[in-house]
Design a protein around this motif. Structure first.
Motif, PDB file in Angstrom:
ATOM      1  N   ILE C  58       0.855  -1.198   0.000  1.00 54.55           N
ATOM      2  CA  ILE C  58       0.000   0.000   0.000  1.00 54.55           C
ATOM      3  C   ILE C  58       0.885   1.239   0.000  1.00 54.55           C
ATOM      4  CG2 ILE C  58      -1.862   1.244   1.182  1.00 54.55           C
ATOM      5  CD1 ILE C  58      -1.508  -1.851   2.798  1.00 54.55           C
ATOM      6  N   LYS C  59       0.625   2.154  -0.933  1.00 51.13           N
ATOM      7  CA  LYS C  59       1.341   3.424  -1.017  1.00 51.13           C
ATOM      8  C   LYS C  59       0.909   4.311   0.160  1.00 51.13           C
ATOM      9  CE  LYS C  59       2.518   6.586  -4.828  1.00 51.13           C
ATOM     10  NZ  LYS C  59       2.726   7.838  -4.129  1.00 51.13           N
ATOM     11  N   ALA C  60       1.838   5.050   0.723  1.00 54.32           N
ATOM     12  CA  ALA C  60       1.537   5.895   1.893  1.00 54.32           C
ATOM     13  C   ALA C  60       0.416   6.892   1.610  1.00 54.32           C
ATOM     14  CB  ALA C  60       2.797   6.646   2.333  1.00 54.32           C
ATOM     15  N   THR C  61       0.339   7.401   0.386  1.00 49.21           N
ATOM     16  CA  THR C  61      -0.714   8.380   0.056  1.00 49.21           C
ATOM     17  C   THR C  61      -2.109   7.762  -0.012  1.00 49.21           C
ATOM     18  OG1 THR C  61      -0.112   8.066  -2.260  1.00 49.21           O
ATOM     19  CG2 THR C  61       0.732  10.042  -1.172  1.00 49.21           C
ATOM     20  N   GLU C  62      -2.194   6.436   0.026  1.00 47.74           N
ATOM     21  CA  GLU C  62      -3.501   5.754  -0.059  1.00 47.74           C
ATOM     22  C   GLU C  62      -4.041   5.373   1.318  1.00 47.74           C
ATOM     23  OE1 GLU C  62      -4.781   5.809  -2.820  1.00 47.74           O
ATOM     24  OE2 GLU C  62      -3.221   5.698  -4.343  1.00 47.74           O
ATOM     25  N   MET C  63      -3.315   5.670   2.360  1.00 49.14           N
ATOM     26  CA  MET C  63      -3.742   5.269   3.704  1.00 49.14           C
ATOM     27  C   MET C  63      -4.351   6.454   4.458  1.00 49.14           C
ATOM     28  SD  MET C  63      -1.416   3.382   6.620  1.00 49.14           S
ATOM     29  CE  MET C  63      -1.230   1.833   5.717  1.00 49.14           C
ATOM     30  N   MET C  64      -5.566   6.273   4.961  1.00 48.42           N
ATOM     31  CA  MET C  64      -6.220   7.283   5.786  1.00 48.42           C
ATOM     32  C   MET C  64      -6.058   6.901   7.259  1.00 48.42           C
ATOM     33  SD  MET C  64      -9.835   8.106   3.912  1.00 48.42           S
ATOM     34  CE  MET C  64      -9.975   8.360   2.142  1.00 48.42           C
ATOM     35  N   ILE C  65      -6.412   7.821   8.127  1.00 47.67           N
ATOM     36  CA  ILE C  65      -6.337   7.541   9.564  1.00 47.67           C
ATOM     37  C   ILE C  65      -7.664   7.933  10.223  1.00 47.67           C
ATOM     38  CG2 ILE C  65      -5.180   8.153  11.734  1.00 47.67           C
ATOM     39  CD1 ILE C  65      -2.612   8.578  10.118  1.00 47.67           C
ATOM     40  N   ILE C  66      -8.164   7.039  11.065  1.00 52.35           N
ATOM     41  CA  ILE C  66      -9.376   7.299  11.848  1.00 52.35           C
ATOM     42  C   ILE C  66      -8.960   7.391  13.316  1.00 52.35           C
ATOM     43  CG2 ILE C  66     -11.665   6.439  12.511  1.00 52.35           C
ATOM     44  CD1 ILE C  66     -11.514   4.584  10.028  1.00 52.35           C
ATOM     45  N   LYS C  67      -9.475   8.392  14.006  1.00 56.12           N
ATOM     46  CA  LYS C  67      -9.169   8.522  15.444  1.00 56.12           C
ATOM     47  C   LYS C  67     -10.447   8.886  16.204  1.00 56.12           C
ATOM     48  CE  LYS C  67      -6.843  11.438  18.783  1.00 56.12           C
ATOM     49  NZ  LYS C  67      -6.039  12.661  18.966  1.00 56.12           N
TER      50      LYS C  67
ATOM     51  N   VAL D  50       1.840  11.576  19.049  1.00 58.34           N
ATOM     52  CA  VAL D  50       2.551  10.322  19.295  1.00 58.34           C
ATOM     53  C   VAL D  50       1.898   9.606  20.482  1.00 58.34           C
ATOM     54  CG1 VAL D  50       4.765   9.336  20.025  1.00 58.34           C
ATOM     55  CG2 VAL D  50       4.690  11.183  18.315  1.00 58.34           C
ATOM     56  N   GLY D  51       1.649   8.326  20.303  1.00 54.83           N
ATOM     57  CA  GLY D  51       1.018   7.527  21.351  1.00 54.83           C
ATOM     58  C   GLY D  51      -0.467   7.295  21.119  1.00 54.83           C
ATOM     59  N   ASP D  52      -1.064   8.071  20.222  1.00 57.52           N
ATOM     60  CA  ASP D  52      -2.500   7.907  19.933  1.00 57.52           C
ATOM     61  C   ASP D  52      -2.811   6.516  19.384  1.00 57.52           C
ATOM     62  OD1 ASP D  52      -3.189  10.447  20.690  1.00 57.52           O
ATOM     63  OD2 ASP D  52      -3.567  11.205  18.663  1.00 57.52           O
ATOM     64  N   LYS D  53      -3.937   5.990  19.836  1.00 60.17           N
ATOM     65  CA  LYS D  53      -4.457   4.747  19.259  1.00 60.17           C
ATOM     66  C   LYS D  53      -5.346   5.153  18.085  1.00 60.17           C
ATOM     67  CE  LYS D  53      -2.693   2.250  22.569  1.00 60.17           C
ATOM     68  NZ  LYS D  53      -1.475   1.449  22.284  1.00 60.17           N
ATOM     69  N   VAL D  54      -5.020   4.682  16.893  1.00 57.62           N
ATOM     70  CA  VAL D  54      -5.767   5.062  15.691  1.00 57.62           C
ATOM     71  C   VAL D  54      -6.094   3.822  14.856  1.00 57.62           C
ATOM     72  CG1 VAL D  54      -4.714   7.359  15.561  1.00 57.62           C
ATOM     73  CG2 VAL D  54      -3.625   5.417  14.395  1.00 57.62           C
ATOM     74  N   THR D  55      -6.844   4.036  13.800  1.00 61.83           N
ATOM     75  CA  THR D  55      -7.113   2.966  12.847  1.00 61.83           C
ATOM     76  C   THR D  55      -6.656   3.423  11.468  1.00 61.83           C
ATOM     77  OG1 THR D  55      -9.046   2.254  14.110  1.00 61.83           O
ATOM     78  CG2 THR D  55      -8.899   1.483  11.844  1.00 61.83           C
ATOM     79  N   ALA D  56      -5.769   2.643  10.865  1.00 68.23           N
ATOM     80  CA  ALA D  56      -5.343   2.929   9.493  1.00 68.23           C
ATOM     81  C   ALA D  56      -6.402   2.324   8.579  1.00 68.23           C
ATOM     82  CB  ALA D  56      -3.977   2.318   9.223  1.00 68.23           C
ATOM     83  N   LEU D  57      -6.852   3.109   7.612  1.00 68.31           N
ATOM     84  CA  LEU D  57      -7.951   2.704   6.729  1.00 68.31           C
ATOM     85  C   LEU D  57      -7.460   2.660   5.282  1.00 68.31           C
ATOM     86  CD1 LEU D  57     -11.086   2.381   6.140  1.00 68.31           C
ATOM     87  CD2 LEU D  57     -11.143   4.879   5.987  1.00 68.31           C
ATOM     88  N   ILE D  58      -7.682   1.529   4.618  1.00 71.68           N
ATOM     89  CA  ILE D  58      -7.242   1.383   3.227  1.00 71.68           C
ATOM     90  C   ILE D  58      -8.365   0.753   2.401  1.00 71.68           C
ATOM     91  CG2 ILE D  58      -5.496   0.422   1.655  1.00 71.68           C
ATOM     92  CD1 ILE D  58      -4.418  -0.148   4.993  1.00 71.68           C
ATOM     93  N   LYS D  59      -8.710   1.384   1.293  1.00 71.27           N
ATOM     94  CA  LYS D  59      -9.739   0.854   0.382  1.00 71.27           C
ATOM     95  C   LYS D  59      -9.176  -0.380  -0.328  1.00 71.27           C
ATOM     96  CE  LYS D  59     -13.047   2.985  -2.864  1.00 71.27           C
ATOM     97  NZ  LYS D  59     -13.318   1.897  -3.774  1.00 71.27           N
TER      98      LYS D  59
END
Lengths: 67, 67, 67, 67, 67, 67
Positions: C58-67, D50-59
């Motif tokens: 996965i390319k870095a520009t294709e990854m989103m983040i949910i918090k 830094v330290g945040d718990k997140v979710t990486a999202l990829i289509k």
């Protein structure tokens, strides 16, 4: 080793511009200019330099068509 | 009219395969095969057919580099 | 050979579903399910089969983040 | 609330680098490093640290496979 | 919960077409038609149906500009 | 000239921020803010300026759905 990405263009690196996060890599592919925006980390990890023979990789779902 | 997408490859349509939603368009670009996965709606909207002269469009952020 | 794509996850193929153009490849990565939609051509070119050890890219520009 | 994106990886933020427009967010996911390139606006909107718990999202259409 | 993706358009589902792997979801956003190609799995996971109020999500790096 | 990309939103440029490689273009589309991350080269090639009438272009495979 094979990659699912369908489009592979053998190109030559002509110019590299680095920002803080992203880098622009300009390539020549049979007389056409290609431009990739990748991370600076990738430029350093691949030790990319002007004159390098590389392959530009594009997933089929990322290509549009103009007619 | 100009498009921000940096990569524009003038190609010729060689083959089109339609599914229910997505279509595969195979093109020839200076002897290299290009493959785009676009919607069937787009194929019909552009009236794409084998032999058509088209332009493959790729955004710089969608291009990876292999070295 | 190195690829600029920053995210590489070593996974195992669990299931493959083929349509006319696109295929769904379900993988297991350390207990998390990964799903890639790639062309059927790629599945065949890589001779992908259930049980295969692969790398999801996965390319870095294709990854989103949910918090 | 559900998101159509098929790939969701629960990760921890390890490092953030900000440029003028884009930011690099390095995460740890079960011992593997993930890197996302998102806008600086997003980093600020999500108050990422830094330290945040997140979710990486990829289509699913953004994931390639290497074998 | 916040998502890094910068573009969020509140739309109404007008039509859904399912293939074997991919589905086309047509939406209305203030009189403009939006079309998303997502996996059939996502359509089922979200129980998407005509008339649903949804949000179309697009990462800033995926948007081009025509002038 | 037609483009396969299914989503075309007629918008007005409200703000442009340039970094070394990438630029952020904020637009207004019927009261909703759109944000595109494109290369600085594209901003200059299109001579983008605040107040410009433009079209935001998004491929169907790049659009997710939240419900």
């Amino acid at each position: 080793m094979k990659i699912s990405g369908r489009n592979k263009l053998e190109a030559t690196v002509k110019d590299i511009t680095k920002g803080a996060v992203m880098a622009k890599v300009v390539m020549d592919y049979k007389g056409t200019e290609l431009v990739a925006a990748i991370t600076v980390d990738s430029v350093e990890d691949l030790k990319l330099a002007v004159g390098d023979k590389v392959t530009a990789l594009i997933k089929a779902t990322e290509m549009m068509i103009i007619k």
